[in-house]
Design a protein around this motif. Structure first.
Motif, PDB file in Angstrom:
ATOM      1  N   ALA A 140      47.316  35.022  41.598  1.00 53.00           N
ATOM      2  CA  ALA A 140      46.862  35.714  40.387  1.00 53.00           C
ATOM      3  C   ALA A 140      48.008  36.506  39.766  1.00 53.00           C
ATOM      4  O   ALA A 140      49.042  36.755  40.391  1.00 53.00           O
ATOM      5  N   ASP A 141      47.791  36.920  38.520  1.00 53.68           N
ATOM      6  CA  ASP A 141      48.793  37.732  37.825  1.00 53.68           C
ATOM      7  C   ASP A 141      48.904  39.121  38.442  1.00 53.68           C
ATOM      8  O   ASP A 141      49.989  39.706  38.494  1.00 53.68           O
ATOM      9  N   CYS A 142      47.774  39.672  38.881  1.00 54.22           N
ATOM     10  CA  CYS A 142      47.756  41.018  39.439  1.00 54.22           C
ATOM     11  C   CYS A 142      46.529  41.151  40.338  1.00 54.22           C
ATOM     12  O   CYS A 142      45.671  40.261  40.372  1.00 54.22           O
ATOM     13  N   GLU A 166      39.117  36.046  35.164  1.00 53.75           N
ATOM     14  CA  GLU A 166      39.991  36.004  33.983  1.00 53.75           C
ATOM     15  C   GLU A 166      39.547  37.068  32.988  1.00 53.75           C
ATOM     16  O   GLU A 166      38.374  37.149  32.640  1.00 53.75           O
ATOM     17  N   LEU A 167      40.512  37.879  32.549  1.00 49.85           N
ATOM     18  CA  LEU A 167      40.229  38.964  31.615  1.00 49.85           C
ATOM     19  C   LEU A 167      41.259  38.974  30.501  1.00 49.85           C
ATOM     20  O   LEU A 167      42.425  38.616  30.713  1.00 49.85           O
ATOM     21  N   TYR A 186      44.645  37.253  31.419  1.00 47.93           N
ATOM     22  CA  TYR A 186      45.267  37.515  32.714  1.00 47.93           C
ATOM     23  C   TYR A 186      44.288  37.138  33.838  1.00 47.93           C
ATOM     24  O   TYR A 186      43.063  37.205  33.658  1.00 47.93           O
ATOM     25  N   THR A 187      44.838  36.784  34.991  1.00 50.36           N
ATOM     26  CA  THR A 187      44.000  36.569  36.173  1.00 50.36           C
ATOM     27  C   THR A 187      44.131  37.774  37.088  1.00 50.36           C
ATOM     28  O   THR A 187      45.235  38.172  37.458  1.00 50.36           O
ATOM     29  N   LEU A 188      42.979  38.336  37.438  1.00 54.64           N
ATOM     30  CA  LEU A 188      42.927  39.513  38.311  1.00 54.64           C
ATOM     31  C   LEU A 188      42.267  39.108  39.626  1.00 54.64           C
ATOM     32  O   LEU A 188      41.149  38.583  39.642  1.00 54.64           O
ATOM     33  N   ALA A 189      42.948  39.332  40.745  1.00 53.18           N
ATOM     34  CA  ALA A 189      42.367  39.111  42.067  1.00 53.18           C
ATOM     35  C   ALA A 189      41.746  40.415  42.552  1.00 53.18           C
ATOM     36  O   ALA A 189      42.336  41.489  42.397  1.00 53.18           O
ATOM     37  N   LEU A 190      40.561  40.320  43.131  1.00 48.52           N
ATOM     38  CA  LEU A 190      39.853  41.506  43.600  1.00 48.52           C
ATOM     39  C   LEU A 190      38.859  41.117  44.689  1.00 48.52           C
ATOM     40  O   LEU A 190      38.497  39.939  44.813  1.00 48.52           O
ATOM     41  N   PRO A 191      38.405  42.067  45.496  1.00 50.52           N
ATOM     42  CA  PRO A 191      37.369  41.761  46.494  1.00 50.52           C
ATOM     43  C   PRO A 191      36.072  41.371  45.795  1.00 50.52           C
ATOM     44  O   PRO A 191      35.703  41.976  44.772  1.00 50.52           O
ATOM     45  N   ASP A 192      35.362  40.395  46.348  1.00 55.01           N
ATOM     46  CA  ASP A 192      34.185  39.881  45.639  1.00 55.01           C
ATOM     47  C   ASP A 192      33.077  40.916  45.484  1.00 55.01           C
ATOM     48  O   ASP A 192      32.200  40.776  44.635  1.00 55.01           O
ATOM     49  N   MET A 193      33.085  41.992  46.290  1.00 59.47           N
ATOM     50  CA  MET A 193      32.021  43.001  46.190  1.00 59.47           C
ATOM     51  C   MET A 193      31.943  43.607  44.789  1.00 59.47           C
ATOM     52  O   MET A 193      30.867  44.028  44.349  1.00 59.47           O
ATOM     53  N   LEU A 220      46.255  39.637  48.857  1.00 58.35           N
ATOM     54  CA  LEU A 220      45.161  39.150  48.020  1.00 58.35           C
ATOM     55  C   LEU A 220      45.703  38.450  46.774  1.00 58.35           C
ATOM     56  O   LEU A 220      45.268  37.349  46.424  1.00 58.35           O
ATOM     57  N   ARG A 221      46.674  39.079  46.104  1.00 54.72           N
ATOM     58  CA  ARG A 221      47.228  38.464  44.893  1.00 54.72           C
ATOM     59  C   ARG A 221      47.928  37.147  45.212  1.00 54.72           C
ATOM     60  O   ARG A 221      47.745  36.141  44.501  1.00 54.72           O
ATOM     61  N   GLU A 222      48.716  37.142  46.275  1.00 54.37           N
ATOM     62  CA  GLU A 222      49.461  35.935  46.621  1.00 54.37           C
ATOM     63  C   GLU A 222      48.523  34.801  47.044  1.00 54.37           C
ATOM     64  O   GLU A 222      48.731  33.646  46.677  1.00 54.37           O
TER      65      GLU A 222
END
Length: 450
Positions: free
Chosen positions: A309-311, A346-347, A407-414, A303-305
């Motif tokens: 994203a940063d994390c 982005e956070l 920072y950019t955080l990757a996460l599931p859209d839910m 997901l991050r790759e």
């Protein structure tokens, strides 16, 4: 007097285990009414397909369409599972073999024209000359449709526009609404000229319908558990003298001969079509809802790759089983059936800290989740990539967290649709990646690394 029978389904979500009984029931009822020269209409109010089912996944929904054809449905509207869970070309060709109308007044191509398979409304004529006007609307996930190449307009504005036409052309108006119960109730109050609203999206059950002003609401829950039946009686002046709504529980309908064989056949056909090898693992990759595993970390890294994203964070409950040996596309669907897309947000460092600390709340790990695209049960623990808490210090990619840095955080859209991290996420800009689901990322990473 004229009697019109309206049968309706909604939010079946490819629960084809209920379809044999529904199909038999609708066929028998239609034949019965035709023999007594009473009018019959069949409508589906969207989310008929759902890519958790192997047959739907393998055929990108096209395998579901003959089921509606065989029952001689009159028209359908599209739900979000048709609209935002299929790539552009798959949705554009989903209804190529449809023998029914697709009504969606607020669904456009980017050139502000309807696709050739969509109509905003349709006028149907009964044998006694009654003009039945039917219009469809789908829920306004405009941003997601835009990312896929479609344009979705505001449904109430679209309804106002077409109602002017419908009032001139129709004696009786039906709305196929994949908008949800609250919008349906509001529409009934604001637009009393609509005689019947058949609802969907929020999976609500109206056992005997609901009268709101002069409008009758009907809705049949979810998963094919019920079939809806609205009866309307008109006098010679085309005035409604009686109307009522009922639901029939599918489990109480007559058993179908070879019912289980039909259900299994759908699954087996999908499994056969998805029996395409993705990779071969040299050692098993187990999963665990409450422990970080190689598999959950593998998906989090993917997901991050993918999102650059940063994390990244995921919940372990997204994975419903392990992988081992030859891994097929069917295996990936089995362990990750959710129509959930990657997302970046982005956070600031301070906001990222708040999110991280909330994910460590054990009560959240045991939370039962329904909806939001999630097809599992419990949320499970959270798994992190390039994000960690060591003692009292948080690290992002090996460096101490800076509260003022972005920072950019990757996460599931839910997590951006539900009630998670509510103090942090609602006001933040989000970037969704469509049409890829998390299992597509898992496939990509497996083929890349193994």
């Amino acid at each position: 007097m004229e009697t019109i029978h309206i049968y309706h389904t909604n939010d079946v979500h490819s629960h084809l285990e209920n379809w044999p009984r529904i199909q038999q029931y609708l066929r028998e009822k239609k034949e019965l009414h035709l023999q007594t020269e009473e009018e019959v209409f069949l409508f589906d109010i969207g989310d008929f397909i759902d890519r958790w089912h192997p047959y739907t996944e393998a055929t990108k929904g096209k395998g579901n369409i003959p089921l509606l054809n065989e029952c001689q449905y009159t028209a359908v509207t599209i739900g979000n599972n048709e609209g935002v869970n299929l790539p552009y070309e798959d949705l554009n060709h989903l209804y190529d073999e449809a023998q029914f109308d697709v009504l969606a007044a607020n669904f456009y191509k980017k050139n502000e024209k309807y696709p050739d398979w969509v109509k905003p409304y349709k006028i149907y004529h009964t044998k006694k000359g009654t003009r039945v006007g039917v219009i469809g609307l789908t829920v306004q996930f405009a941003h997601l449709y835009d990312l896929l190449g479609w344009e979705l307009t505001e449904p109430i504005s679209e309804l106002k526009k077409w109602l002017h036409v419908l009032k001139e052309e129709a004696d009786f108006i039906i709305l196929l609404s994949h908008l949800g119960i609250h919008d349906d109730e509001r529409i009934a109050l604001v637009f009393p000229e609509i005689d019947v609203i058949l609802g969907a999206h929020t999976h609500h059950i109206l056992e005997q319908g609901k009268q709101v002003g002069s409008t009758l609401l009907g809705a049949a829950g979810k998963y094919g558990y019920f079939v809806g039946h609205v009866t309307v009686i008109l006098d010679e002046k085309k005035t409604i003298v009686n109307q009522n709504a009922l639901l029939y529980a599918t489990k109480e309908l007559p058993i179908v001969q070879n019912e289980q064989e039909q259900v299994v056949a759908f699954l087996n056909k999908g499994k056969e079509l998805l029996n395409q090898k993705v990779t071969t693992l040299t050692k098993p990759m187990p999963n665990n809802l409450f422990q970080e595993t190689e598999l959950s970390l593998f998906l989090c890294k993917a997901l991050r790759e993918w999102c650059n994203a940063d994390c990244a964070i995921i919940n372990a409950g997204l994975l419903l089983g392990p992988l081992a040996g030859d891994v097929t596309e069917y295996d990936l669907l089995t362990i990750c059936p959710h129509p959930i897309n990657p997302c970046i947000i982005e956070l600031t460092g301070k906001e990222l800290q708040e999110v991280l600390l909330e994910t460590m709340d054990e009560s959240l790990h045991h939370k039962h989740i329904k909806g939001l695209g999630f097809r599992g049960t419990l949320l499970g623990i959270f798994v992190y990539d390039r994000l960690s808490l060591q003692g009292n210090t948080i690290y992002v990619n090996g460096k101490e967290l800076n509260h003022e840095q972005t920072y950019t955080l990757a996460l599931p859209d839910m997590f951006t649709f539900g009630h998670f991290f509510k103090e942090v996420l609602p006001s933040k800009q989000k970037k969704y990646f469509l049409p890829e689901f998390l299992r597509d990322l898992l496939k990509w990473k497996l083929q890349l690394d193994i």
